[in-house]
Structures are given as C-alpha cells and as structure tokens.
Design a protein around this motif. Sequence first.
Motif, PDB file in Angstrom:
ATOM      1  N   THR A  83     -33.806   0.195 -21.940  1.00  0.00           N
ATOM      2  CA  THR A  83     -32.819   0.185 -20.842  1.00  0.00           C
ATOM      3  C   THR A  83     -32.947  -1.082 -19.995  1.00  0.00           C
ATOM      4  N   TYR A  84     -34.133  -1.721 -20.024  1.00  0.00           N
ATOM      5  CA  TYR A  84     -34.293  -2.985 -19.281  1.00  0.00           C
ATOM      6  C   TYR A  84     -33.364  -4.049 -19.838  1.00  0.00           C
ATOM      7  N   GLY A  85     -33.092  -3.971 -21.152  1.00  0.00           N
ATOM      8  CA  GLY A  85     -32.196  -4.944 -21.762  1.00  0.00           C
ATOM      9  C   GLY A  85     -30.799  -4.831 -21.177  1.00  0.00           C
ATOM     10  N   GLN A 145     -29.914  -3.469 -18.397  1.00  0.00           N
ATOM     11  CA  GLN A 145     -29.941  -3.761 -16.965  1.00  0.00           C
ATOM     12  C   GLN A 145     -30.039  -5.262 -16.686  1.00  0.00           C
ATOM     13  N   LEU A 146     -31.005  -5.908 -17.345  1.00  0.00           N
ATOM     14  CA  LEU A 146     -31.268  -7.308 -17.002  1.00  0.00           C
ATOM     15  C   LEU A 146     -30.269  -8.258 -17.647  1.00  0.00           C
ATOM     16  N   ALA A 147     -29.813  -7.915 -18.877  1.00  0.00           N
ATOM     17  CA  ALA A 147     -28.766  -8.751 -19.477  1.00  0.00           C
ATOM     18  C   ALA A 147     -27.497  -8.617 -18.624  1.00  0.00           C
ATOM     19  N   ALA A 165     -34.591 -13.511 -18.373  1.00  0.00           N
ATOM     20  CA  ALA A 165     -35.231 -12.657 -17.366  1.00  0.00           C
ATOM     21  C   ALA A 165     -34.668 -12.988 -15.977  1.00  0.00           C
ATOM     22  N   LEU A 166     -35.020 -12.141 -15.028  1.00  0.00           N
ATOM     23  CA  LEU A 166     -34.569 -12.339 -13.646  1.00  0.00           C
ATOM     24  C   LEU A 166     -35.820 -12.458 -12.783  1.00  0.00           C
ATOM     25  N   ALA A 167     -36.042 -13.631 -12.218  1.00  0.00           N
ATOM     26  CA  ALA A 167     -37.311 -13.893 -11.531  1.00  0.00           C
ATOM     27  C   ALA A 167     -37.101 -14.065 -10.035  1.00  0.00           C
ATOM     28  N   LEU A 168     -37.288 -12.962  -9.328  1.00  0.00           N
ATOM     29  CA  LEU A 168     -37.136 -12.964  -7.872  1.00  0.00           C
ATOM     30  C   LEU A 168     -38.485 -12.731  -7.180  1.00  0.00           C
ATOM     31  N   THR A 169     -39.202 -11.670  -7.611  1.00  0.00           N
ATOM     32  CA  THR A 169     -40.445 -11.267  -6.937  1.00  0.00           C
ATOM     33  C   THR A 169     -41.533 -12.331  -7.089  1.00  0.00           C
ATOM     34  N   GLU A 170     -42.352 -12.457  -6.031  1.00  0.00           N
ATOM     35  CA  GLU A 170     -43.470 -13.410  -6.058  1.00  0.00           C
ATOM     36  C   GLU A 170     -44.763 -12.693  -5.687  1.00  0.00           C
ATOM     37  N   ALA A 205     -44.223 -11.982  -2.056  1.00  0.00           N
ATOM     38  CA  ALA A 205     -42.925 -11.507  -1.543  1.00  0.00           C
ATOM     39  C   ALA A 205     -42.266 -10.580  -2.544  1.00  0.00           C
ATOM     40  N   GLY A 206     -42.218  -9.272  -2.218  1.00  0.00           N
ATOM     41  CA  GLY A 206     -41.572  -8.302  -3.096  1.00  0.00           C
ATOM     42  C   GLY A 206     -40.423  -7.630  -2.374  1.00  0.00           C
ATOM     43  N   SER A 207     -40.727  -6.560  -1.630  1.00  0.00           N
ATOM     44  CA  SER A 207     -39.674  -5.872  -0.867  1.00  0.00           C
ATOM     45  C   SER A 207     -38.961  -6.862   0.066  1.00  0.00           C
ATOM     46  N   ASP A 208     -39.733  -7.727   0.670  1.00  0.00           N
ATOM     47  CA  ASP A 208     -39.176  -8.732   1.588  1.00  0.00           C
ATOM     48  C   ASP A 208     -38.768  -9.958   0.777  1.00  0.00           C
ATOM     49  N   LYS A 222     -43.740 -16.631  -9.888  1.00  0.00           N
ATOM     50  CA  LYS A 222     -43.012 -15.359  -9.876  1.00  0.00           C
ATOM     51  C   LYS A 222     -43.888 -14.310 -10.538  1.00  0.00           C
ATOM     52  N   SER A 223     -43.818 -13.092 -10.030  1.00  0.00           N
ATOM     53  CA  SER A 223     -44.747 -12.076 -10.534  1.00  0.00           C
ATOM     54  C   SER A 223     -44.017 -10.770 -10.832  1.00  0.00           C
ATOM     55  N   GLY A 224     -44.502 -10.056 -11.843  1.00  0.00           N
ATOM     56  CA  GLY A 224     -43.931  -8.740 -12.160  1.00  0.00           C
ATOM     57  C   GLY A 224     -42.600  -8.853 -12.881  1.00  0.00           C
ATOM     58  N   ILE A 225     -42.387  -9.942 -13.616  1.00  0.00           N
ATOM     59  CA  ILE A 225     -41.067 -10.212 -14.180  1.00  0.00           C
ATOM     60  C   ILE A 225     -40.900  -9.513 -15.540  1.00  0.00           C
ATOM     61  N   SER A 226     -40.010  -8.528 -15.558  1.00  0.00           N
ATOM     62  CA  SER A 226     -39.737  -7.796 -16.802  1.00  0.00           C
ATOM     63  C   SER A 226     -39.198  -8.750 -17.858  1.00  0.00           C
ATOM     64  N   LEU A 227     -39.581  -8.529 -19.100  1.00  0.00           N
ATOM     65  CA  LEU A 227     -39.159  -9.340 -20.240  1.00  0.00           C
ATOM     66  C   LEU A 227     -39.705 -10.771 -20.167  1.00  0.00           C
ATOM     67  N   GLY A 267     -42.980  -6.314 -21.727  1.00  0.00           N
ATOM     68  CA  GLY A 267     -43.856  -7.464 -21.460  1.00  0.00           C
ATOM     69  C   GLY A 267     -43.645  -8.120 -20.117  1.00  0.00           C
ATOM     70  N   ARG A 268     -44.054  -7.425 -19.046  1.00  0.00           N
ATOM     71  CA  ARG A 268     -43.905  -8.053 -17.714  1.00  0.00           C
ATOM     72  C   ARG A 268     -44.878  -9.214 -17.597  1.00  0.00           C
ATOM     73  N   ALA A 269     -44.447 -10.223 -16.867  1.00  0.00           N
ATOM     74  CA  ALA A 269     -45.239 -11.451 -16.838  1.00  0.00           C
ATOM     75  C   ALA A 269     -45.293 -12.070 -15.452  1.00  0.00           C
TER      76      ALA A 269
HETATM   77  C1  LIG Z   1     -41.682  -1.894 -13.721  1.00  0.00           C
HETATM   78  C2  LIG Z   1     -41.309  -3.028 -12.809  1.00  0.00           C
HETATM   79  C3  LIG Z   1     -40.443  -4.012 -13.245  1.00  0.00           C
HETATM   80  C4  LIG Z   1     -40.123  -5.079 -12.406  1.00  0.00           C
HETATM   81  N1  LIG Z   1     -39.281  -6.057 -12.872  1.00  0.00           N
HETATM   82  C5  LIG Z   1     -38.993  -7.115 -12.068  1.00  0.00           C
HETATM   83  C6  LIG Z   1     -38.143  -8.167 -12.542  1.00  0.00           C
HETATM   84  O1  LIG Z   1     -37.672  -8.152 -13.676  1.00  0.00           O
HETATM   85  N2  LIG Z   1     -37.887  -9.218 -11.709  1.00  0.00           N
HETATM   86  C7  LIG Z   1     -38.393  -9.283 -10.448  1.00  0.00           C
HETATM   87  O2  LIG Z   1     -38.108 -10.248  -9.756  1.00  0.00           O
HETATM   88  N3  LIG Z   1     -39.191  -8.305  -9.976  1.00  0.00           N
HETATM   89  C8  LIG Z   1     -39.511  -7.230 -10.758  1.00  0.00           C
HETATM   90  N4  LIG Z   1     -40.329  -6.229 -10.298  1.00  0.00           N
HETATM   91  C9  LIG Z   1     -40.897  -6.359  -8.961  1.00  0.00           C
HETATM   92  C10 LIG Z   1     -40.210  -5.431  -7.955  1.00  0.00           C
HETATM   93  O3  LIG Z   1     -38.941  -5.871  -7.660  1.00  0.00           O
HETATM   94  C11 LIG Z   1     -41.128  -5.353  -6.729  1.00  0.00           C
HETATM   95  O4  LIG Z   1     -42.208  -4.563  -7.147  1.00  0.00           O
HETATM   96  C12 LIG Z   1     -40.465  -4.736  -5.523  1.00  0.00           C
HETATM   97  O5  LIG Z   1     -39.539  -5.614  -4.970  1.00  0.00           O
HETATM   98  C13 LIG Z   1     -41.520  -4.380  -4.460  1.00  0.00           C
HETATM   99  O6  LIG Z   1     -42.270  -5.491  -4.129  1.00  0.00           O
HETATM  100  P1  LIG Z   1     -43.879  -5.478  -4.212  1.00  0.00           P
HETATM  101  O7  LIG Z   1     -44.257  -4.881  -5.509  1.00  0.00           O
HETATM  102  O8  LIG Z   1     -44.366  -6.832  -3.889  1.00  0.00           O
HETATM  103  O9  LIG Z   1     -44.328  -4.443  -3.093  1.00  0.00           O
HETATM  104  P2  LIG Z   1     -44.517  -4.742  -1.539  1.00  0.00           P
HETATM  105  O10 LIG Z   1     -43.300  -5.369  -0.977  1.00  0.00           O
HETATM  106  O11 LIG Z   1     -45.808  -5.438  -1.334  1.00  0.00           O
HETATM  107  O12 LIG Z   1     -44.640  -3.261  -1.003  1.00  0.00           O
HETATM  108  C14 LIG Z   1     -45.832  -2.474  -1.200  1.00  0.00           C
HETATM  109  C15 LIG Z   1     -45.570  -1.080  -0.674  1.00  0.00           C
HETATM  110  O13 LIG Z   1     -45.190  -1.164   0.718  1.00  0.00           O
HETATM  111  C16 LIG Z   1     -43.929  -0.519   0.911  1.00  0.00           C
HETATM  112  N5  LIG Z   1     -43.167  -1.254   1.917  1.00  0.00           N
HETATM  113  C17 LIG Z   1     -42.825  -2.555   1.922  1.00  0.00           C
HETATM  114  N6  LIG Z   1     -42.096  -2.836   3.003  1.00  0.00           N
HETATM  115  C18 LIG Z   1     -41.964  -1.684   3.695  1.00  0.00           C
HETATM  116  C19 LIG Z   1     -41.301  -1.326   4.901  1.00  0.00           C
HETATM  117  N7  LIG Z   1     -40.619  -2.210   5.608  1.00  0.00           N
HETATM  118  N8  LIG Z   1     -41.386  -0.029   5.304  1.00  0.00           N
HETATM  119  C20 LIG Z   1     -42.097   0.891   4.582  1.00  0.00           C
HETATM  120  N9  LIG Z   1     -42.705   0.606   3.422  1.00  0.00           N
HETATM  121  C21 LIG Z   1     -42.640  -0.659   2.987  1.00  0.00           C
HETATM  122  C22 LIG Z   1     -43.238  -0.569  -0.442  1.00  0.00           C
HETATM  123  O14 LIG Z   1     -42.261   0.456  -0.581  1.00  0.00           O
HETATM  124  C23 LIG Z   1     -44.422  -0.371  -1.394  1.00  0.00           C
HETATM  125  O15 LIG Z   1     -44.712   0.993  -1.505  1.00  0.00           O
HETATM  126  C24 LIG Z   1     -40.675  -5.160 -11.102  1.00  0.00           C
HETATM  127  C25 LIG Z   1     -41.544  -4.147 -10.670  1.00  0.00           C
HETATM  128  C26 LIG Z   1     -41.863  -3.104 -11.505  1.00  0.00           C
HETATM  129  C27 LIG Z   1     -42.824  -2.053 -11.000  1.00  0.00           C
END
Ligand SMILES: Cc1cc2nc3c(=O)[nH]c(=O)nc-3n(C[C@H](O)[C@H](O)[C@H](O)COP(=O)(O)OP(=O)(O)OC[C@H]3O[C@@H](n4cnc5c(N)ncnc54)[C@H](O)[C@@H]3O)c2cc1C
Length: 354
Positions: free
Chosen positions: A84-86, A88-90, A121-126, A129-132, A153-158, A206-208
């Motif tokens: 399903t990642y294919g 989604q990401l394609a 692949a789609l490389a956003l997370t570092e 910097a993930g949620s933010d 970039k970290s956690g990058i699917s495919l 293969g996340r990378a």
């Molecule tokens: C299976 C998988 C596939 C992925 N594939 C990709 C991909 O292809 N490309 C890509 O770019 N990224 C990918 N990611 C990364 C994903 O987008 C990030 O994991 C996500 O954005 C969260 O960032 P983080 O892991 O750095 O967690 P963090 O931002 O460090 O958060 C850690 C924890 O704190 C919580 N948290 C953070 N901020 C708040 C807040 N304001 N209030 C309350 N709780 C908060 C979060 O919910 C989480 O539980 C993948 C991740 C997974 C697990």
Amino acid sequence: MDLAFSPEQDELVRTLRQFARRELAPHSAQWDRTGEFPWEAWRRMGELGLLGLRVPAAYGGQEADFLTFGIAMEEIGRGDFSCTYGIQLAGLAGEILGRSGSEAIKTRWLPPTASGEAVVALALTEPGAGSDAANLACRAERDGDGYVITGEKSGISLGMAAQAAVVFARTDPAGRARGVTAFLVPLDLPGVSRGPLRDMGTRAIGRAVLAFDHVRLPASHRLGEEGTGFYQVMQGFDYNRIGIALACLGVAQQSVEETMVYVKERRAFGRALARFEGVSFAIAEAATHLEACRWLCYRALWLADQGRPYTKESAMTKWWGPRLAVDTIHQCLLLHGHYGYTDELPRSSNACAT
Ligand SMILES: Cc1cc2nc3c(=O)[nH]c(=O)nc-3n(C[C@H](O)[C@H](O)[C@H](O)COP(=O)(O)OP(=O)(O)OC[C@H]3O[C@@H](n4cnc5c(N)ncnc54)[C@H](O)[C@@H]3O)c2cc1C
C-alpha cells in the motif's frame, strides 16, 4: 444520498481482492522476514494502474478520483500492507511532479513511476523535525544556475529501493513553512548516501536515512516556486491519511475473516469455538466497528471528490482506523489461542475465499 459503490467500483474491488489474495498474500510474510523489495509485485501493481492513480493521464497515469484511491488502499492492504506504500507514495510524488515538475522531469520520472519500473520516495522528515515538519533544517542554497542541497532525511519509506526522492529543503532560513521548497533529487548523484533503518514490521518498504552532502542540482529539478514545497506536500496528506486508515482496515478485515474460518474449524468442549458467544460476540463487535470506520473513510473521500472540506474527517479516520485495526487484530490473535503467538499465521488453510 447514495451509499453504494458504482458497478465499476464493485468490479475494481473484485479485481483487486483477487490480485491481493493470489499474488500478494502468499509472499507477504517472506517479504517481511527478508526485507526484500517486491519489484515484481510493484510492476504488477503498475500494470493494474495502482501506481499512477494520481499521476496525469498524459504521463501514464489514471487521474483517478479519491474514492478509487481508497478502494485500492483497502484491497491491497488485505494482501500485503507494504504494497500500500506504493499506491500512497507514488500518488503523492506523482501528484507533486505532475503539478510542479518541468516537462523534462515529468517525462523522465512519471511514466516509470506509474508502471512500477521506478520508485520515487518522499523525503520530508528529518532526525530533528518530524511532527513539526515546517521546522526542517535540510537546506538548498543557490549556486550559479542551480542549488546545493545539504542535510539529512530520516524514516523515509522506500528509501532503500528508490531511484529518486522528492526532497523538501529550506531555501529561506527565516521563512519557516514559507521557506521550504521541493526538489526532485536522483539518488545516484554525487554526495547522496543512504542507510537502512531496522524496522519492527513492513520491512519490505526498506525505510532509510538519506544523507545529502553538498549535492549539486540544476534549477530545473526544483518543483514549483521557491517557498511552496510545504504547502504542496500538505495538500496530499489529507487524502493520504484516509488511505492509510483504509489500508489498516483492510488488514483487520482480512484478519477477522480468517479468524471466522478458524473458529468454525477449531473445537473445544465438544463444539466449534464459533458456537460460544464469548467468541462470536467479539467477532461481531469487531465487524461492526470495522464497518463503521470504513464508511467514515469513504464518506471523507466522497467529500474530497466533491471538492468539499474534509480535513476534520481525514484526521478522524487516521486517529481511528489504525487504532481499531490494532485492537481488532489483537482480538483475532487471541482467538487463535497458542497459534496466535507464533509467526506461522495466517495459515494457508485459513485463507479466506472471498
Ligand atoms: C512507518 C513509517 C513510515 C514513514 N515514512 C515516511 C516517509 O516516507 N517520508 C517521510 O518524510 N517521513 C516518513 N515517516 C516519518 C513520519 O512522518 C514521522 O514519524 C512523523 O512526522 C512524526 O515525527 P517524529 O517521528 O519525528 O516524531 P516527533 O515529532 O518527535 O514526535 C514524537 C512523539 O511526540 C508527539 N508529539 C509531537 N508533537 C506534539 C504536540 N504538539 N502535542 C502532543 N504530542 C506531540 C508525537 O505524536 C509522537 O508521539 C514515516 C514514519 C513511519 C513510522
């Protein structure tokens, strides 16, 4: 109000369910154990049009509606979640390239992405910097008529299989979200390196970690105007969240159906497990919750197809779908008794015939 799929959508469900059962499910456990990338399955998904759902028709895509995307995610999830990642990401990368890529980029990358010959692949997370996501540190600096990209970039699917990635990098240090720009980066350029992450599941994707050490890129690889990258990717996330929920529900539904077969066969205290209400009620409850969540997902996709706001519904599905799937699959595992604690499930004799 029409709550039924069209005849074409029903046909799509049938086709994909059969494909998932015959061509994905038998290999799923092995892909997950070995982490091998399922290139053959990718090409088959390309032939079925699943990797070009959001790619423009002029470049080999389907320009499918969101409901079709949802059906594909749910049905493929029944056979193998990694696949399903294919879809989604394609879809995400194809949409961004199709909307904002130069003619040369579109011609080079969209047809092979849609056919399953190439992976983008789609490389956003570092690492920092993930949620933010708007707070990213990877930077793209102007250099003559091009850019130099530096960052990680970290956690990058495919990421281990991909030949290219849509990379989000900062072009304006002061701009936060407005300082982020998207680039198409071929991953064979000098200065690019990658390493695998050791995941707990869906290992086939293969996340990378991708590292960019002064990677030089022509300006033609910029996707859209400077400062538009963050908004481009966020546009795709709303419908993708629903797709992820549906893929999770597909896995859970498959698990419930396999469990139904098992509890009819397995006997205890002189009768089939299914005859005990403690067993059948749990299955009925799971089936009810799955049905409710599915329709929340499809309603959200219907809203999207109508061009109506659906961000709230999308967030609801992403919160509920994966959580419900975990609870449901855990219940199914318990109903398999001691077999549930092995990695031998699903047993082939258990495979659902639908
Ligand atoms: C299976 C998988 C596939 C992925 N594939 C990709 C991909 O292809 N490309 C890509 O770019 N990224 C990918 N990611 C990364 C994903 O987008 C990030 O994991 C996500 O954005 C969260 O960032 P983080 O892991 O750095 O967690 P963090 O931002 O460090 O958060 C850690 C924890 O704190 C919580 N948290 C953070 N901020 C708040 C807040 N304001 N209030 C309350 N709780 C908060 C979060 O919910 C989480 O539980 C993948 C991740 C997974 C697990």
